[in-house]
Design a protein around this motif. Sequence first.
Motif: not given
Length: 271
Positions: A166-180, A185-194
């Motif tokens: 839902s985080f990514e979906e919310a970002a796209m609903d607010l006008g963000a493209n896939t890369f944005r 949103v996605t990269f900061p959440l998986v950064r520690s796992a990386l």
Amino acid sequence: MKLSRPARITLRVAAVLGFAVIYVPLLLVLVNSLNPDRSSSWPPPGVTFHWWADAWGSAGARHALVTSLKAGAGATGAALVLGTLVAFAVQRFRFFGREALSFAIVLPIALPGIVTGVALNTAFRTVLEPLGVGLGLFTVVVGHATFCVVVVYNNVIARLRRMPGSFEEAAMDLGANTFRAFTDVTFPLVRSALVAGGLLAFALSFDEIIVTTFTAGPDTQTLPIWIFSNMARPQQAPVVSVVAAVLVLLSVVPIYLAQRMSSDTASGSRI
């Protein structure tokens, strides 16, 4: 669950014995590196840093350390790219062979190292040598990446499974493209796992010896291989103890940091 007093004592004794079996030999390696006696007599007659100076002055040990760092960095970089891409593909998309791909990625970590080493050695000699590419640092990096990719894949896919879409979906609903949406949103959440997966992959590559034995060329000597080849030389025993102690210390740091970053507390503070 409450345990009786004898059960608690038994568990504590078993835990102490288990940790002693694991860590006392490592402690002895550190003690022997400070032993002034070349034959590693016990108890040590004193303490000296002479062997540490000799190890630092050993051109072979320094060259092996640099080779291990290069191999670890290369394998970690390849594992981060491949492991992350496969984790996103398996978790976010549905396609034919998805489970088979996941199994194929995880399988190398379960295979005996000697089987992987023999298979890679045969493949390199059959495919690469006719092209003029012999065994060396490149083949070591490829060999290490085959199992390093597993730890990155497991860390990233575990984080993705716990991450609400839902985080990514919310970002796209607010006008963000896939890369944005990915970068914000996605990269900061998986950064520690990386980072945790990368640290574990580096530690796994840094102390690997079985696969390295089959994939390294005659002029490519990593730190574990240097230790193994010098263990039978009595004059080198104290220096080998020093290098082994350094190897343990260098392996502990990334594993500790990875454990801290992948803990539930650290994960919860980033989501």
